[in-house]
Motif scaffolding. Sequence first.
Motif, PDB file in Angstrom:
ATOM      1  N   VAL A  28     -23.205   4.541  -4.496  1.00  0.00           N
ATOM      2  CA  VAL A  28     -24.227   5.156  -3.381  1.00  0.00           C
ATOM      3  C   VAL A  28     -25.489   5.477  -4.099  1.00  0.00           C
ATOM      4  O   VAL A  28     -26.501   5.320  -3.313  1.00  0.00           O
ATOM      5  CB  VAL A  28     -23.355   6.494  -2.954  1.00  0.00           C
ATOM      6  N   ARG A  29     -25.250   6.016  -5.306  1.00  0.00           N
ATOM      7  CA  ARG A  29     -26.726   5.874  -6.162  1.00  0.00           C
ATOM      8  C   ARG A  29     -27.448   4.615  -6.142  1.00  0.00           C
ATOM      9  O   ARG A  29     -28.804   4.627  -6.080  1.00  0.00           O
ATOM     10  CB  ARG A  29     -26.477   6.695  -7.424  1.00  0.00           C
ATOM     11  N   LEU A  30     -27.129   3.733  -6.502  1.00  0.00           N
ATOM     12  CA  LEU A  30     -27.375   2.387  -6.606  1.00  0.00           C
ATOM     13  C   LEU A  30     -28.056   1.825  -5.075  1.00  0.00           C
ATOM     14  O   LEU A  30     -29.215   1.298  -5.067  1.00  0.00           O
ATOM     15  CB  LEU A  30     -26.802   1.111  -7.332  1.00  0.00           C
ATOM     16  N   THR A  31     -27.379   2.230  -4.402  1.00  0.00           N
ATOM     17  CA  THR A  31     -27.894   1.520  -2.853  1.00  0.00           C
ATOM     18  C   THR A  31     -29.240   2.507  -2.417  1.00  0.00           C
ATOM     19  O   THR A  31     -30.070   2.224  -1.812  1.00  0.00           O
ATOM     20  CB  THR A  31     -26.724   2.165  -1.786  1.00  0.00           C
ATOM     21  N   ASP A  32     -29.015   3.890  -2.789  1.00  0.00           N
ATOM     22  CA  ASP A  32     -30.224   4.845  -2.346  1.00  0.00           C
ATOM     23  C   ASP A  32     -31.396   4.450  -3.331  1.00  0.00           C
ATOM     24  O   ASP A  32     -32.677   5.026  -3.006  1.00  0.00           O
ATOM     25  CB  ASP A  32     -29.703   6.252  -2.462  1.00  0.00           C
ATOM     26  N   ALA A  33     -31.330   3.966  -4.482  1.00  0.00           N
ATOM     27  CA  ALA A  33     -32.676   3.593  -5.269  1.00  0.00           C
ATOM     28  C   ALA A  33     -32.380   2.089  -5.530  1.00  0.00           C
ATOM     29  O   ALA A  33     -32.042   1.695  -6.706  1.00  0.00           O
ATOM     30  CB  ALA A  33     -32.454   4.367  -6.263  1.00  0.00           C
ATOM     31  N   PRO A  34     -33.029   1.361  -4.505  1.00  0.00           N
ATOM     32  CA  PRO A  34     -32.929  -0.231  -4.822  1.00  0.00           C
ATOM     33  C   PRO A  34     -33.569  -0.648  -5.742  1.00  0.00           C
ATOM     34  O   PRO A  34     -33.570  -1.969  -6.604  1.00  0.00           O
ATOM     35  CB  PRO A  34     -33.591  -0.618  -3.547  1.00  0.00           C
ATOM     36  N   ASP A  35     -34.491   0.265  -6.644  1.00  0.00           N
ATOM     37  CA  ASP A  35     -35.113  -0.299  -7.721  1.00  0.00           C
ATOM     38  C   ASP A  35     -34.761   0.287  -9.288  1.00  0.00           C
ATOM     39  O   ASP A  35     -34.937   0.012 -10.307  1.00  0.00           O
ATOM     40  CB  ASP A  35     -36.808   0.509  -7.794  1.00  0.00           C
ATOM     41  N   ALA A  36     -33.711   0.822  -8.811  1.00  0.00           N
ATOM     42  CA  ALA A  36     -32.623   1.162 -10.166  1.00  0.00           C
ATOM     43  C   ALA A  36     -32.300   0.052 -10.947  1.00  0.00           C
ATOM     44  O   ALA A  36     -32.126  -0.865 -10.487  1.00  0.00           O
ATOM     45  CB  ALA A  36     -31.715   2.236  -9.612  1.00  0.00           C
ATOM     46  N   ALA A  37     -32.242   0.349 -12.168  1.00  0.00           N
ATOM     47  CA  ALA A  37     -31.566  -0.761 -13.132  1.00  0.00           C
ATOM     48  C   ALA A  37     -30.098  -0.016 -13.615  1.00  0.00           C
ATOM     49  O   ALA A  37     -29.838   1.152 -13.974  1.00  0.00           O
ATOM     50  CB  ALA A  37     -32.299  -0.851 -14.208  1.00  0.00           C
ATOM     51  N   VAL A  52     -19.865  -4.791 -14.837  1.00  0.00           N
ATOM     52  CA  VAL A  52     -20.312  -4.404 -13.486  1.00  0.00           C
ATOM     53  C   VAL A  52     -21.113  -5.607 -13.055  1.00  0.00           C
ATOM     54  O   VAL A  52     -22.017  -5.908 -13.654  1.00  0.00           O
ATOM     55  CB  VAL A  52     -20.845  -2.961 -13.328  1.00  0.00           C
ATOM     56  N   GLN A  53     -21.071  -6.107 -11.945  1.00  0.00           N
ATOM     57  CA  GLN A  53     -21.789  -7.095 -11.162  1.00  0.00           C
ATOM     58  C   GLN A  53     -23.309  -6.516 -11.176  1.00  0.00           C
ATOM     59  O   GLN A  53     -23.370  -5.573 -10.595  1.00  0.00           O
ATOM     60  CB  GLN A  53     -21.275  -7.463  -9.878  1.00  0.00           C
ATOM     61  N   GLY A  54     -24.032  -7.333 -11.866  1.00  0.00           N
ATOM     62  CA  GLY A  54     -25.851  -7.034 -11.749  1.00  0.00           C
ATOM     63  C   GLY A  54     -26.034  -6.073 -12.863  1.00  0.00           C
ATOM     64  O   GLY A  54     -27.329  -5.837 -12.710  1.00  0.00           O
ATOM     65  N   ALA A  55     -24.968  -5.799 -13.797  1.00  0.00           N
ATOM     66  CA  ALA A  55     -25.559  -4.824 -15.154  1.00  0.00           C
ATOM     67  C   ALA A  55     -26.148  -5.627 -15.791  1.00  0.00           C
ATOM     68  O   ALA A  55     -25.952  -6.817 -15.987  1.00  0.00           O
ATOM     69  CB  ALA A  55     -24.388  -4.154 -15.481  1.00  0.00           C
ATOM     70  N   GLU A  56     -27.212  -5.229 -16.552  1.00  0.00           N
ATOM     71  CA  GLU A  56     -28.054  -5.749 -17.499  1.00  0.00           C
ATOM     72  C   GLU A  56     -27.403  -5.299 -18.812  1.00  0.00           C
ATOM     73  O   GLU A  56     -27.190  -4.056 -18.960  1.00  0.00           O
ATOM     74  CB  GLU A  56     -29.479  -5.335 -17.301  1.00  0.00           C
ATOM     75  N   HIS A  57     -27.233  -6.241 -19.723  1.00  0.00           N
ATOM     76  CA  HIS A  57     -26.864  -5.648 -21.229  1.00  0.00           C
ATOM     77  C   HIS A  57     -28.070  -5.416 -22.016  1.00  0.00           C
ATOM     78  O   HIS A  57     -28.989  -6.084 -22.319  1.00  0.00           O
ATOM     79  CB  HIS A  57     -25.941  -6.823 -21.617  1.00  0.00           C
ATOM     80  N   ILE A  58     -28.259  -4.212 -22.685  1.00  0.00           N
ATOM     81  CA  ILE A  58     -28.987  -3.784 -23.769  1.00  0.00           C
ATOM     82  C   ILE A  58     -28.126  -3.017 -24.592  1.00  0.00           C
ATOM     83  O   ILE A  58     -27.814  -1.728 -24.231  1.00  0.00           O
ATOM     84  CB  ILE A  58     -30.338  -3.023 -23.283  1.00  0.00           C
ATOM     85  N   GLY A  59     -27.562  -3.424 -25.820  1.00  0.00           N
ATOM     86  CA  GLY A  59     -26.602  -2.750 -26.386  1.00  0.00           C
ATOM     87  C   GLY A  59     -27.032  -1.383 -27.002  1.00  0.00           C
ATOM     88  O   GLY A  59     -28.575  -1.382 -27.325  1.00  0.00           O
ATOM     89  N   LYS A  60     -26.433  -0.433 -27.139  1.00  0.00           N
ATOM     90  CA  LYS A  60     -26.862   0.879 -27.910  1.00  0.00           C
ATOM     91  C   LYS A  60     -27.434   0.861 -28.811  1.00  0.00           C
ATOM     92  O   LYS A  60     -28.430   1.331 -29.304  1.00  0.00           O
ATOM     93  CB  LYS A  60     -25.724   1.822 -28.130  1.00  0.00           C
ATOM     94  N   GLY A  61     -27.194  -0.281 -29.838  1.00  0.00           N
ATOM     95  CA  GLY A  61     -27.903  -0.417 -31.036  1.00  0.00           C
ATOM     96  C   GLY A  61     -29.351  -0.956 -30.998  1.00  0.00           C
ATOM     97  O   GLY A  61     -29.879  -0.736 -32.177  1.00  0.00           O
ATOM     98  N   VAL A  62     -29.703  -1.403 -29.885  1.00  0.00           N
ATOM     99  CA  VAL A  62     -31.108  -2.116 -29.657  1.00  0.00           C
ATOM    100  C   VAL A  62     -31.781  -1.366 -28.779  1.00  0.00           C
ATOM    101  O   VAL A  62     -32.958  -1.785 -28.328  1.00  0.00           O
ATOM    102  CB  VAL A  62     -30.998  -3.414 -29.637  1.00  0.00           C
TER     103      VAL A  62
END
Length: 120
Positions: A28-37, A52-62
């Motif tokens: 719901v949050r992602l639908t309500d905020a289409p500019d969200a990452a 999760v489909q559409g998730a971007e990977h940025i590891g905690k270490g970087v």
Amino acid sequence: MEHSPEFLALVDAARARIREIDASELAVRLTDAPDAALIDVREESEYAAGHVQGAEHIGKGVIERDIVAKHPDKTQPLYLYCGGGYRSALAADALQQMGYTHVVNVDGGWRALREIMPTE
């Protein structure tokens, strides 16, 4: 996974300073905020094994090093998840300290999300 008391204390302190939602609220949050990452902060091997489909990977270490180049708008909604919500809570706390104003930790993380969200 059993975590040390020291690690849990660190996470609890971060959680007191950040915003969190339950994994069941994410769609719901992602639908309500289409500019969200949606950012997966797990290790590369964890992300490669499924995310999760559409998730971007940025590891905690970087993430602190790379976030500004990838998401320069510090008001953009950023939803972070990891395996269970611990590492992403620490990453959310760091991003807030860097000036990001709409960072949200997804409590329950991948373990909960893979049951309720489309995955890749």
